[in-house]
Design a protein around this motif. Sequence first.
Motif, PDB file in Angstrom:
ATOM      1  N   ALA A  31       0.816  -1.222   0.000  1.00  0.00           N
ATOM      2  CA  ALA A  31       0.000   0.000   0.000  1.00  0.00           C
ATOM      3  C   ALA A  31       0.845   1.265   0.000  1.00  0.00           C
ATOM      4  CB  ALA A  31      -0.938   0.009   1.204  1.00  0.00           C
ATOM      5  N   LEU A  32       2.176   1.141   0.117  1.00  0.00           N
ATOM      6  CA  LEU A  32       3.019   2.329   0.253  1.00  0.00           C
ATOM      7  C   LEU A  32       2.896   3.311  -0.915  1.00  0.00           C
ATOM      8  CD1 LEU A  32       6.235   0.825   1.894  1.00  0.00           C
ATOM      9  CD2 LEU A  32       4.346   2.047   2.988  1.00  0.00           C
ATOM     10  N   PRO A  33       2.900   2.860  -2.179  1.00  0.00           N
ATOM     11  CA  PRO A  33       2.712   3.839  -3.268  1.00  0.00           C
ATOM     12  C   PRO A  33       1.386   4.591  -3.163  1.00  0.00           C
ATOM     13  CG  PRO A  33       3.573   1.773  -4.133  1.00  0.00           C
ATOM     14  CD  PRO A  33       3.183   1.507  -2.704  1.00  0.00           C
ATOM     15  N   THR A  34       0.326   3.861  -2.766  1.00  0.00           N
ATOM     16  CA  THR A  34      -0.987   4.490  -2.603  1.00  0.00           C
ATOM     17  C   THR A  34      -0.966   5.495  -1.453  1.00  0.00           C
ATOM     18  OG1 THR A  34      -2.027   2.445  -3.367  1.00  0.00           O
ATOM     19  CG2 THR A  34      -3.444   4.053  -2.264  1.00  0.00           C
ATOM     20  N   LEU A  35      -0.345   5.119  -0.342  1.00  0.00           N
ATOM     21  CA  LEU A  35      -0.256   6.024   0.809  1.00  0.00           C
ATOM     22  C   LEU A  35       0.554   7.269   0.470  1.00  0.00           C
ATOM     23  CD1 LEU A  35       0.348   3.396   3.633  1.00  0.00           C
ATOM     24  CD2 LEU A  35      -1.717   4.765   3.285  1.00  0.00           C
ATOM     25  N   SER A  36       1.572   7.094  -0.351  1.00  0.00           N
ATOM     26  CA  SER A  36       2.381   8.248  -0.771  1.00  0.00           C
ATOM     27  C   SER A  36       1.525   9.272  -1.498  1.00  0.00           C
ATOM     28  CB  SER A  36       3.534   7.778  -1.662  1.00  0.00           C
ATOM     29  OG  SER A  36       4.310   8.873  -2.085  1.00  0.00           O
ATOM     30  N   SER A 153      -2.935 -10.516   0.427  1.00  0.00           N
ATOM     31  CA  SER A 153      -4.187  -9.925   0.909  1.00  0.00           C
ATOM     32  C   SER A 153      -4.201  -8.421   0.675  1.00  0.00           C
ATOM     33  CB  SER A 153      -4.388 -10.241   2.391  1.00  0.00           C
ATOM     34  OG  SER A 153      -3.267  -9.824   3.151  1.00  0.00           O
ATOM     35  N   GLY A 154      -3.057  -7.768   0.859  1.00  0.00           N
ATOM     36  CA  GLY A 154      -2.984  -6.335   0.593  1.00  0.00           C
ATOM     37  C   GLY A 154      -3.261  -6.010  -0.860  1.00  0.00           C
ATOM     38  N   HIS A 160      -9.631  -3.623  -5.035  1.00  0.00           N
ATOM     39  CA  HIS A 160     -11.078  -3.392  -4.990  1.00  0.00           C
ATOM     40  C   HIS A 160     -11.510  -2.272  -4.040  1.00  0.00           C
ATOM     41  CE1 HIS A 160     -11.729  -7.023  -7.375  1.00  0.00           C
ATOM     42  NE2 HIS A 160     -10.900  -7.660  -6.566  1.00  0.00           N
ATOM     43  N   PHE A 161     -10.641  -1.911  -3.081  1.00  0.00           N
ATOM     44  CA  PHE A 161     -11.035  -0.924  -2.076  1.00  0.00           C
ATOM     45  C   PHE A 161      -9.928   0.106  -1.891  1.00  0.00           C
ATOM     46  CE2 PHE A 161     -12.862  -5.084  -0.919  1.00  0.00           C
ATOM     47  CZ  PHE A 161     -14.213  -4.795  -1.048  1.00  0.00           C
ATOM     48  N   SER A 165      -8.784  -0.129   3.748  1.00  0.00           N
ATOM     49  CA  SER A 165      -9.243  -1.510   3.907  1.00  0.00           C
ATOM     50  C   SER A 165      -8.167  -2.420   4.487  1.00  0.00           C
ATOM     51  CB  SER A 165      -9.705  -2.059   2.548  1.00  0.00           C
ATOM     52  OG  SER A 165      -8.639  -2.068   1.607  1.00  0.00           O
ATOM     53  N   VAL A 166      -6.880  -2.104   4.292  1.00  0.00           N
ATOM     54  CA  VAL A 166      -5.833  -2.983   4.815  1.00  0.00           C
ATOM     55  C   VAL A 166      -5.796  -2.942   6.343  1.00  0.00           C
ATOM     56  CG1 VAL A 166      -4.439  -2.742   2.728  1.00  0.00           C
ATOM     57  CG2 VAL A 166      -3.960  -1.277   4.688  1.00  0.00           C
ATOM     58  N   PHE A 167      -6.437  -1.939   6.947  1.00  0.00           N
ATOM     59  CA  PHE A 167      -6.532  -1.876   8.410  1.00  0.00           C
ATOM     60  C   PHE A 167      -7.915  -2.302   8.895  1.00  0.00           C
ATOM     61  CE2 PHE A 167      -3.430   1.441   7.161  1.00  0.00           C
ATOM     62  CZ  PHE A 167      -2.301   0.859   7.722  1.00  0.00           C
ATOM     63  N   LEU A 168      -8.953  -1.884   8.187  1.00  0.00           N
ATOM     64  CA  LEU A 168     -10.310  -2.239   8.602  1.00  0.00           C
ATOM     65  C   LEU A 168     -10.564  -3.737   8.535  1.00  0.00           C
ATOM     66  CD1 LEU A 168     -12.422   0.603   6.933  1.00  0.00           C
ATOM     67  CD2 LEU A 168     -11.972   0.275   9.379  1.00  0.00           C
ATOM     68  N   VAL A 169      -9.849  -4.450   7.650  1.00  0.00           N
ATOM     69  CA  VAL A 169     -10.062  -5.891   7.510  1.00  0.00           C
ATOM     70  C   VAL A 169      -9.744  -6.629   8.814  1.00  0.00           C
ATOM     71  CG1 VAL A 169      -7.712  -6.451   6.704  1.00  0.00           C
ATOM     72  CG2 VAL A 169      -9.655  -7.842   5.944  1.00  0.00           C
TER      73      VAL A 169
END
Length: 517
Positions: A31-36, A153-154, A160-161, A165-169
């Motif tokens: 998720a790091l590129p997305t978080l960036s 899983s990430g 899709h989300f 979602s990587v924390f809410l799951v």
Amino acid sequence: MDRHPNRWPLLAVLCLSVLLVTVDNTIVNVALPTLSRELDASTSSLQWIVDAYTLVFAGLLLVAGYLGDRFGRRRFLSAGLVAFGVTSALSALASTSGQLIAGRAAMGAAAALIYPATLGLLTNLFTDARERAAAIGIWAGVSGLAVAIGPVSGGVLLEHFSWNSVFLVNVPFVVLALLAGRWLPESRDDAPGRFDGLGALGSVAAIGLLVWTVIEAPNHGWTSGTTLAGFALSVAAVAGFITHQARRTDPLLDVRLFRNARFSAGSGAITAAFFGLFGFIFMVTQYFQAVRGYDTLKAGLATLPFALVVGVMSPVAIVLMHRLGSTRVVATGLASMSGGFLLAATTGLESAYWGRIVASMLLMAVGLALTAGPATDAIMGALPAAKAGVGSAVNDTTREVGGTLGVAVVGSTMSSVFGSHVADALHALGAPAAAVDTARESIIAGLQVAGSISPQAVDGVRVAFMDGFRTGSWVSAGLTAVAALAVLVFLPARHREEATAEPEPADVVPDPLTPAR
């Protein structure tokens, strides 16, 4: 001792709990590129989004295991699960990188309550030595499996989300574990002695400072004053902790346990295995996305063969351990991991995924399964049941410190080689100095710079990364090979009670300070 009638279903609860906290070691990486983009996070912030969890988790493990032994392991497991669910939800609500870093640190604290409690409860739930070894094999397999499941899983969630979602799951799985965990029997040390407050603070300071220094060493430089001072203070803190523990009649950690060859050699084997594994995962996730051009989902799925083989081979490793002894199985496992890293070191830009890439991961997966379960059994079998929590914490701490060292050392080695080679390649193509300096920071930055220059520059960046990848693989191969040789020399094949001609009754606790022969 009577066997708990629901011990195997309850093992599933413990495995679910450990799966939750172990997956979070790696799930955030994809998720790091997305978080960036979403949080406008800098490179340093991205690093601490990953490392805040590891730092707090590792620093609190010994204390959490000790407190679980004193006050009840099921109580600490339940409290940790509640805290993990709450902090996961808060992390998902973060709107800045600073908030997310704080949330990840809080998740690490919750994870420290959960992890040692799971293995401590397992040890007291399974009173038969052979059943306990099998259960530990399954537990260790889930722990290894979770490392590879994280990217998978990430990737699925991000496909899709949103990144939240990587924390809410985590939340629904926490609820499930809490409900099912109501049937777990409570266990604790009935004679814990005086509370060792100074030892608790010393363990946090020693482990936390060491992990922080390792994490920051690539940024400051391995020979910088800050890094050298950090290591010096870490050594002093560890020495002070050991001295204090050796003088107490009721220590937080009985350091004399390290005289037991199975305890110390098992701990070393775990450290080496997770050093190599985490270092390789750090490199290969970048390789799949930056060099091969996989999206987050495909990059995650690319690690699936590793996860499947670990899951299948972990119970087999325990069967082999009973037949052949720990020495041969653990040494073979580390040698297999070394072979996998050596094969990875021959990977090129055009290497087929369903060729040496998968073959190298399969060797690593088989090796991890053969190492983790038997080495964990060696550690836990050297301890009386009353000390299962702190023993579990030692096992867990070796994993975390080994993994942190792996990312720092292997990552630093890879970055150094990449930076040097990409600078040579871009200078040869006439790139300006400022562009070269930017390209040296990472493979992503290098590709962005090279894309504005020429296709030859892009190829040069990719080749430079593979040079670093191969060098990092050699480092992992070397350490695991040395560890395999050390296991052959120092790790006794069996627990003392297994090796004697007339075994002790099952309810007699072996002396933890007497090494196996």
